[in-house]
Scaffold this motif. Structure first.
Motif, mmCIF file in Angstrom:
data_model
loop_
_atom_site.group_PDB
_atom_site.id
_atom_site.type_symbol
_atom_site.label_atom_id
_atom_site.label_comp_id
_atom_site.label_asym_id
_atom_site.label_seq_id
_atom_site.Cartn_x
_atom_site.Cartn_y
_atom_site.Cartn_z
ATOM 1 N N ALA B 164 36.353 29.437 33.791
ATOM 2 C CA ALA B 164 36.412 30.910 33.829
ATOM 3 C C ALA B 164 36.937 31.443 32.495
ATOM 4 O O ALA B 164 36.404 32.413 31.950
ATOM 5 N N ARG B 167 34.359 30.849 29.772
ATOM 6 C CA ARG B 167 33.249 31.791 29.931
ATOM 7 C C ARG B 167 33.593 33.077 29.160
ATOM 8 O O ARG B 167 32.765 33.636 28.449
ATOM 9 N N ASP B 263 34.502 38.548 46.815
ATOM 10 C CA ASP B 263 33.474 38.483 45.774
ATOM 11 C C ASP B 263 32.232 39.265 46.153
ATOM 12 O O ASP B 263 31.597 38.954 47.165
ATOM 13 N N ALA B 266 27.379 37.893 42.288
ATOM 14 C CA ALA B 266 27.286 37.845 40.830
ATOM 15 C C ALA B 266 26.611 36.529 40.481
ATOM 16 O O ALA B 266 26.779 35.541 41.211
ATOM 17 N N ASP B 268 27.206 34.163 38.392
ATOM 18 C CA ASP B 268 28.099 33.017 38.280
ATOM 19 C C ASP B 268 28.599 32.536 39.633
ATOM 20 O O ASP B 268 29.052 31.410 39.780
ATOM 21 N N GLY B 269 28.552 33.437 40.622
ATOM 22 C CA GLY B 269 29.005 33.059 41.956
ATOM 23 C C GLY B 269 28.171 31.956 42.568
ATOM 24 O O GLY B 269 28.557 31.340 43.554
ATOM 25 N N GLN B 272 30.332 28.836 40.832
ATOM 26 C CA GLN B 272 31.758 28.786 41.108
ATOM 27 C C GLN B 272 32.228 30.185 41.466
ATOM 28 O O GLN B 272 31.614 31.168 41.072
ATOM 29 N N ASP B 274 33.575 33.699 41.484
ATOM 30 C CA ASP B 274 33.713 34.635 40.370
ATOM 31 C C ASP B 274 35.056 35.328 40.537
ATOM 32 O O ASP B 274 35.231 36.116 41.441
ATOM 33 N N ASN B 276 36.426 37.396 38.485
ATOM 34 C CA ASN B 276 36.507 38.619 37.690
ATOM 35 C C ASN B 276 36.101 39.883 38.443
ATOM 36 O O ASN B 276 36.864 40.834 38.510
ATOM 37 N N THR B 277 34.889 39.867 38.998
ATOM 38 C CA THR B 277 34.356 41.107 39.547
ATOM 39 C C THR B 277 35.229 41.665 40.665
ATOM 40 O O THR B 277 35.513 42.859 40.715
ATOM 41 N N ASN B 316 40.366 42.242 33.230
ATOM 42 C CA ASN B 316 39.984 42.651 34.589
ATOM 43 C C ASN B 316 40.856 43.783 35.113
ATOM 44 O O ASN B 316 40.391 44.643 35.860
#
Lengths: 135, 406
Positions: B164, B167, B263, B266, B268-269, B272, B274, B276-277, B316
């Protein structure tokens, strides 16, 4: 009798080996592995499609502490495939150090045997190798 | 003075935490009961004043900690709820009490987070390679013929949070191992002032860089430890607070926002969770509900389970300009004397992270500063603070707390 078996069902070993995406009919979101409904839009219809064999390293970590039975260090990565799908896999075919793996590096799908069972069937995993002349 | 209290606001009037560490001679229920009694004492109440109890734990959840804690502190027959929600477990317990008060079912409630982890090593690291006959038979929805951890990347915590952070480094300039190391230096340095932290020891950047590598770029001093501990909070409705002693009102801390997210989809979900969102969504909701912005925050306790995680949450939580998390740590903004002090408790990296306790403990920390009772580590004049936890899966909870001025 099968002498090779893919480690997971979204790996197709033939012609040449590739990942099979489960793609939402409605919004086009791509998954590896089956879904009952699309996590993005809730749509219930899917189709399978051949995923790209090339992509870039979107993120990585070099794992030094791993559970018993897992060889370390190894490189775990998030690979952004050229068709927009995202997959997690090991980077193989280069040393597991931060000098050999770079963010944004181009990579290509590869397969290799990870074990043989009592019937002589070999399990085949996928990973990604740095592309020739990778930038 | 009590006319400042809105009936519908919800307040914290008692907080507690045990020192985090290792308690092989105790169990999670005893630790939870200690925290519960300390929180009640801090609120100058007894168990007979409590209308609802919510207890959070991850490892001990199937032993029903709420009812086990009642047996140590008083079985009054009130509703008792057990909560598990990954690393947001404790915050979700607080929120469960918050919701009961908001719904009018309770006027005073007790939330406890507790955990006993011992030295269990890396979370989620199962054993592989059992002997006996071996046949490759596809199992589960993905038709896996063997454990895929370490073959198809990693799903364990250190690698996931490392990825993460990397990224973010891939997407923004000025972020790399040096920035992640600075975060660990800061939090370990802060812990020296916190007598409740599991580890209270400062380290140089070189010591952190040269420590055992766990999952690049995180060395062992950039990963939170496992440990035991508990934390408690007593919540009250505004209506009821008006009838409590003036001294209780004076020390009361207002909960200006209590938010929980999961979550959303997304890309990336797919590979793994995510982290962030859902944190961005929670922050946006919390700022809106509380009517405060990131610039108003006097301190932040955020979920630094790994040094890489803290950095991305600067962005974030909108503590820095979009994409500016590297510059934020480089210019010392999150240091205890910086623009927005982050993790003055020492953070999870050194205070410790007994999973269920963490989300209550950071509410303890911020409340203690807002009351002006944080001793050596006090952020002077603090009036607004934010707590953030996130558990993989994912679950994110944010609380915004304000000094009452009652």
């Amino acid at each position: 009798m099968a002498t090779h078996i893919p480690i997971v069902n979204y790996l197709d070993l033939d012609d040449p080996a590739h990942l099979v995406a489960t793609t939402c009919d409605e919004c086009g979101a791509k998954f590896f592995g089956e879904r009952l409904a699309c996590a993005r839009c809730g749509g219930r219809g899917f189709h399978h499609e051949r995923s790209a064999r090339t992509g870039t390293v979107g993120s990585f970590s070099i794992i030094h502490r791993a559970p018993a039975g897992v060889e370390a260090p190894y490189v775990s990565a998030i690979v952004d495939l050229d068709d927009g799908a995202v997959v997690k896999a090991n980077i193989v075919g280069c040393p597991a150090d931060p000098e050999s793996v770079r963010l944004g590096m181009t990579v290509e799908l590869t397969t290799y045997e990870v074990g043989t069972d009592d019937d002589g069937t070999a399990a085949v995993a996928f990973g990604f190798v740095p592309s020739k002349g990778a930038s | 003075m009590s006319s400042n209290i809105d009936d519908h606001d919800i307040w914290i009037i008692g907080v507690s935490m045990t020192r985090f560490g290792r308690y092989p001679d105790k169990d999670a229920f005893l630790l939870g009961a200690e925290a519960a009694l300390d929180a009640l004492d801090d609120a100058d109440l007894t168990i007979h004043d409590i209308d609802i109890l919510a207890a959070g734990s991850v490892n001990q959840i199937r032993a029903y900690p709420a009812q086990r804690i009642q047996k140590h502190i008083g079985q009054t027959g009130i509703p008792a709820v057990n909560v598990i929600n990954a690393c947001a477990t404790g915050a979700t317990a607080v929120r469960t009490v918050h919701q009961a008060i908001k719904a009018g079912e309770a006027s005073i409630g007790l939330a406890v987070g507790t955990e006993q982890m011992g030295k269990q090593g890396m979370l989620g690291a199962g054993r592989f390679g059992a002997g006996g006959e071996r046949r490759f038979v596809p199992e589960g929805p993905q038709g896996a013929v063997m454990q895929t951890e370490g073959i198809l990347g990693t799903g364990l915590m250190p690698g996931t949070f490392a990825q993460a952070g990397m990224r973010y480094a891939a997407q923004h300039d000025g972020v790399g191992p040096e920035q992640f190391i600075k975060i660990a230096v800061k939090n370990h340095e802060n812990s020296v002032r916190n007598p409740l932290a599991q580890y209270q020891k400062a380290f140089t950047a070189e010591q952190i860089r040269d420590a055992e590598m766990i999952a690049y770029p995180n060395t062992t001093l950039m990963c939170c430890p496992t440990g035991d501990g508990a934390s408690g909070a007593v919540l009250v409705s505004g209506e009821r607070l008006r009838s409590l002693p003036v001294e209780t009102q004076r020390r009361a801390v207002k909960i200006s926002a209590s938010v929980l997210t999961s979550d959303p989809w997304a890309p990336d979900g797919l590979v793994q969770p995510d982290i962030n969102t859902l944190t961005r969504n929670a922050a946006r909701q919390a700022y809106e509900v509380a009517g405060v912005g990131p610039a108003d925050l006097d301190l932040v306790e955020l979920h630094d389970c790994f040094a890489t995680a803290e950095l991305i949450h600067y962005d974030n939580l909108e503590l820095c300009e979009p994409g500016g998390a590297g510059d934020f740590i480089d210019r010392g903004a999150p240091k205890r004397d910086g623009e927005t002090p982050v993790n003055v408790s020492g953070g999870l990296l050194s205070k410790g992270h007994p999973l269920g306790a963490t989300g209550v403990a950071n509410i303890f920390e911020v409340s203690t500063h807002l009351r002006g009772e944080a001793g050596d580590r006090q952020v002077e004049g603090a009036t607004v603070g934010l707590t953030h936890v996130i558990g993989l899966g994912s679950a994110c909870s944010i609380h915004i707390l304000e000094k009452g001025n009652l």
